[in-house]
Write a protein that holds these residues in place. Structure first.
Motif, PDB file in Angstrom:
ATOM      1  N   GLN A 276       0.525  -1.173  -0.040  1.00  0.00           N
ATOM      2  CA  GLN A 276      -0.049  -0.072   0.067  1.00  0.00           C
ATOM      3  C   GLN A 276       0.945   1.138  -0.032  1.00  0.00           C
ATOM      4  OE1 GLN A 276      -2.454  -2.047   3.390  1.00  0.00           O
ATOM      5  NE2 GLN A 276      -4.148  -0.681   2.237  1.00  0.00           N
TER       6      GLN A 276
ATOM      7  N   ASP B 153      -5.990   1.819 -11.027  1.00  0.00           N
ATOM      8  CA  ASP B 153      -5.032   2.255 -10.140  1.00  0.00           C
ATOM      9  C   ASP B 153      -3.990   1.072  -9.788  1.00  0.00           C
ATOM     10  OD1 ASP B 153      -5.845   4.957 -10.111  1.00  0.00           O
ATOM     11  OD2 ASP B 153      -6.624   4.716  -7.971  1.00  0.00           O
TER      12      ASP B 153
ATOM     13  N   ALA C  74       2.722   4.135  -5.452  1.00  0.00           N
ATOM     14  CA  ALA C  74       1.922   4.122  -4.267  1.00  0.00           C
ATOM     15  C   ALA C  74       2.611   5.643  -3.388  1.00  0.00           C
ATOM     16  CB  ALA C  74       2.177   2.758  -3.089  1.00  0.00           C
ATOM     17  N   CYS C  75       3.047   5.475  -2.197  1.00  0.00           N
ATOM     18  CA  CYS C  75       3.620   6.555  -1.696  1.00  0.00           C
ATOM     19  C   CYS C  75       5.197   6.804  -1.707  1.00  0.00           C
ATOM     20  CB  CYS C  75       3.229   6.661  -0.140  1.00  0.00           C
ATOM     21  SG  CYS C  75       1.435   6.193   0.201  1.00  0.00           S
TER      22      CYS C  75
ATOM     23  N   ASP D 193      -2.491   8.490   3.577  1.00  0.00           N
ATOM     24  CA  ASP D 193      -3.220   8.091   2.377  1.00  0.00           C
ATOM     25  C   ASP D 193      -2.364   7.099   1.982  1.00  0.00           C
ATOM     26  OD1 ASP D 193      -4.896   9.851   3.393  1.00  0.00           O
ATOM     27  OD2 ASP D 193      -4.464  11.306   1.962  1.00  0.00           O
ATOM     28  N   ASN D 194      -2.987   6.027   1.090  1.00  0.00           N
ATOM     29  CA  ASN D 194      -2.131   5.399   0.387  1.00  0.00           C
ATOM     30  C   ASN D 194      -3.227   4.419  -0.429  1.00  0.00           C
ATOM     31  OD1 ASN D 194      -3.150   2.950   1.947  1.00  0.00           O
ATOM     32  ND2 ASN D 194      -1.765   3.492   3.464  1.00  0.00           N
ATOM     33  N   PHE D 195      -2.588   3.148  -1.137  1.00  0.00           N
ATOM     34  CA  PHE D 195      -3.414   2.428  -2.063  1.00  0.00           C
ATOM     35  C   PHE D 195      -4.305   1.623  -1.411  1.00  0.00           C
ATOM     36  CE2 PHE D 195      -3.886  -1.761  -4.423  1.00  0.00           C
ATOM     37  CZ  PHE D 195      -4.125  -1.040  -5.606  1.00  0.00           C
ATOM     38  N   GLU D 196      -5.785   1.871  -1.445  1.00  0.00           N
ATOM     39  CA  GLU D 196      -6.526   1.077  -0.651  1.00  0.00           C
ATOM     40  C   GLU D 196      -7.007  -0.010  -1.376  1.00  0.00           C
ATOM     41  OE1 GLU D 196      -7.313   0.303   2.449  1.00  0.00           O
ATOM     42  OE2 GLU D 196      -8.941  -0.582   2.132  1.00  0.00           O
TER      43      GLU D 196
ATOM     44  N   TYR E 231      -6.814   4.571  -5.067  1.00  0.00           N
ATOM     45  CA  TYR E 231      -6.501   5.789  -4.414  1.00  0.00           C
ATOM     46  C   TYR E 231      -7.741   6.607  -4.048  1.00  0.00           C
ATOM     47  CZ  TYR E 231      -1.793   4.434  -5.434  1.00  0.00           C
ATOM     48  OH  TYR E 231      -0.646   3.772  -5.561  1.00  0.00           O
TER      49      TYR E 231
ATOM     50  N   ARG F 122      -9.211   7.723   1.316  1.00  0.00           N
ATOM     51  CA  ARG F 122      -8.199   8.133   2.014  1.00  0.00           C
ATOM     52  C   ARG F 122      -8.182   7.730   3.658  1.00  0.00           C
ATOM     53  NH1 ARG F 122      -4.805  11.834  -0.318  1.00  0.00           N
ATOM     54  NH2 ARG F 122      -5.155  12.260  -2.686  1.00  0.00           N
TER      55      ARG F 122
ATOM     56  N   PHE G  82      -0.499  12.776  -4.417  1.00  0.00           N
ATOM     57  CA  PHE G  82       0.142  11.586  -5.545  1.00  0.00           C
ATOM     58  C   PHE G  82       0.444  12.409  -6.657  1.00  0.00           C
ATOM     59  CE2 PHE G  82      -2.611   9.189  -2.448  1.00  0.00           C
ATOM     60  CZ  PHE G  82      -1.660   8.244  -2.004  1.00  0.00           C
TER      61      PHE G  82
ATOM     62  N   GLN H 135       4.499  13.471  -4.261  1.00  0.00           N
ATOM     63  CA  GLN H 135       4.215  12.663  -3.148  1.00  0.00           C
ATOM     64  C   GLN H 135       4.330  13.730  -1.562  1.00  0.00           C
ATOM     65  OE1 GLN H 135       3.793   9.332  -2.854  1.00  0.00           O
ATOM     66  NE2 GLN H 135       4.142   8.936  -4.984  1.00  0.00           N
TER      67      GLN H 135
END
Ligand code: FCB
Length: 505
Positions: A73, A102, A107-108, A461-464, A469, A472, A480, A484
């Motif tokens: 994530q 996505d 990611a982050c 916040d990240n890849f859920e 995305y 959050r 993003f 970042q």
């Protein structure tokens, strides 16, 4: 597809297994089982304000305040430094599986920016960081010796955390199985348990000198159900029989990984992370009550009871077919056992269960269960806000976990507030969610549940997963589209004060 939709479309299948089992064992003599039976009477009346009786809470001295993330994530760098392909690297490429198409490829970018993450943890005054290790950075195809560059990354992260006075709390498996192992059968293949134990040993040898507390799995219930039963998470399979076998392999891997870590370094403390949720009948009918009780066994208890007792909760599968359905062998009881040093619990929301008449046409799995969402207020992802359930489920799980220390390894809320004209992120609902849940937690502690730490999901916040995305959960906003850039949200500042004061005011 949202995780809720999954339930409607296909928890049914799992419920079928449960109810069939329930029917066939209805007259069996009850034997002691670590799973509490159906005396469960949740106090919550939907729509009430259950925590209004207390509005401040002080936490025990030394309580560990933290935050959590997971490798896929946040890390990005999906193909760098010898990393192999995981089932999530593959799954995100399948059309229609992830919102907006996505991926976690970037990611982050924590793989390159982990120092920023550590700085964030410090800015929030947090003392524990729960992160996960990407198996494919360590063993690109799930077998063989450790990949030096992957190991070095977790070495650097660990040292940076320790230098900042933050306890590292790694999770070995947060859903990113090496694709090569999936190609050989994945979790339904018993051999995957031995592969996991090898990986655990490599990590214990490398970091056991500096990391004391380890989590084996994250949410075994969720990744087996969504990965092999409903197919909305990687690897996207929909096969109730594969699902049942996967649950057993994961439980074997849990026991074997536990021992592998301890043999690699005798000083380590090993636990695992279980997602728990009150299972409420959707109506007052007897059928719904039975369905909820049965479904709970496959969810709250299916992964925590076997390590502690060597066997599965009774009545979830037909007793005569249980061994065959799980692919269990004589002697597995010993492999399942793991005298956990601590227990991680994740809590987000409740589960409502209704019996359904729909037939699946699968022998022994011919009754189904649906999930119905309740009338409570929802977070932006559509999950019910139900803090009373946090108290209820902690009291309930404590009956099973006994003296073992508990850590809340995840709790949090999706709210998608964006920066205002001044760049601030005003997200009062997240603070309110956290506040209500922390008050419920403090009541459970006061009533004797030995909770020693709390990790908010998520640091940023990240890849859920299937939501990409679009949802959050962060205490920190991540831009993003703009390098970042990370900005602590209002809720992050609020949570930092809780951590500093060790109290919810
Ligand atoms: C949990 C997962 C975590 C995150 C939160 C929102 O089930 O463990 O990775 O997706 O939900």
């Amino acid at each position: 597809m949202d995780r809720r939709d999954f339930v409607k479309s296909s928890l049914a299948t799992a419920g079928g297994a449960l109810l069939a089992g329930r029917t066939s064992t209805a007259h069996a003599v009850a034997t002691p089982s670590a799973a509490p039976q159906s005396d469960y009477k949740p106090a919550h009346v939907p729509g009430s304000v259950p925590d209004s009786v207390i509005d401040t809470a002080r936490f025990p001295d030394g309580f560990l305040w933290g935050s959590a993330t997971a490798a896929y994530q946040v890390e990005g760098a999906y193909n760098e430094d010898g990393k192999g392909e995981s089932i999530w690297d593959r799954f995100v490429l399948a059309p229609g599986k992830i919102k907006n198409g996505d991926t976690g490829n970037v990611a982050c970018d924590s793989y390159h920016r982990y120092r920023d993450d550590v700085a964030l943890l410090r800015a929030l005054n947090l003392k524990s960081y729960r992160f996960s290790i990407a198996w494919t950075r360590i063993q690109p195809d799930g077998t063989g010796p450790g990949n030096a560059r992957g190991l070095d990354y977790y070495d650097r992260l660990t040292d940076a955390l320790l230098a900042a006075g933050i306890r590292p709390l790694p999770t070995l498996y947060h859903w990113d199985l090496p694709q090569e192992l999936e190609d050989r059968g994945g979790w339904p293949n018993r051999d995957t348990a031995a592969r996991f134990a090898d990986y655990a040993a490599i990590m214990g040898r490398r970091l056991g000198d500096r990391i004391e507390n380890w989590c084996l799995f994250n949410e075994s219930k969720t990744f087996t159900q969504l990965g092999y039963l409903t197919g909305i998470f990687a690897p996207g399979r929909k096969d109730p029989f594969a699902f049942l076998k996967a649950t057993h392999t994961v439980n074997l891997a849990h026991g074997m990984g536990f021992r592998a870590l301890k043999s690699a370094n005798a000083r380590v403390k090993v636990g695992s992370v279980y997602d728990v949720s009150p299972h409420l009948p959707a109506s007052g009918s007897e059928a719904d009550r039975i369905a909820a009780d049965a479904m709970e066994k496959l969810s709250n208890f299916w992964f925590i009871v076997p390590p502690l007792t060597g066997s599965y909760p009774e009545g979830a599968l037909p007793a005569a077919r249980q061994q065959e359905l799980l692919g269990a062998r004589p002697g597995d009881e010993q492999l399942l056992r793991a005298d956990l040093d601590f227990v991680g619990l994740n809590y987000y929301s409740l589960t409502r269960v209704a019996a359904s008449q729909e037939k699946l046409g699968i022998p022994a799995l011919d009754v189904t269960v649906d999930w119905a969402v309740g009338p409570d207020e929802k977070t932006d992802i559509g999950w019910d806000i139900y803090p009373q359930g946090f108290y209820d489920i902690l009291m309930r799980m404590h009956k099973v976990t006994g003296r073992r220390p508990i850590e809340i390894t995840e709790n949090g809320a999706a709210y998608n507030n964006r920066p205002d004209a001044t760049g601030q992120i005003h997200d009062p609902k997240r603070s309110a969610y956290l506040r209500a849940h922390l008050l419920a937690l403090s009541r459970a502690i006061a009533d004797g549940v030995p909770v020693r730490g709390y990790h908010c999901w998520s640091l940023m916040d990240n890849f859920e997963w299937a939501q990409g995305y679009t949802q959050r959960f962060g205490l920190t906003w991540v831009d993003f589209d703009d390098h970042q850039r990370r900005t602590i949200k209002e809720s992050g500042h609020w949570y930092a004060k809780v951590a500093t004061d060790n109290r919810v005011a």
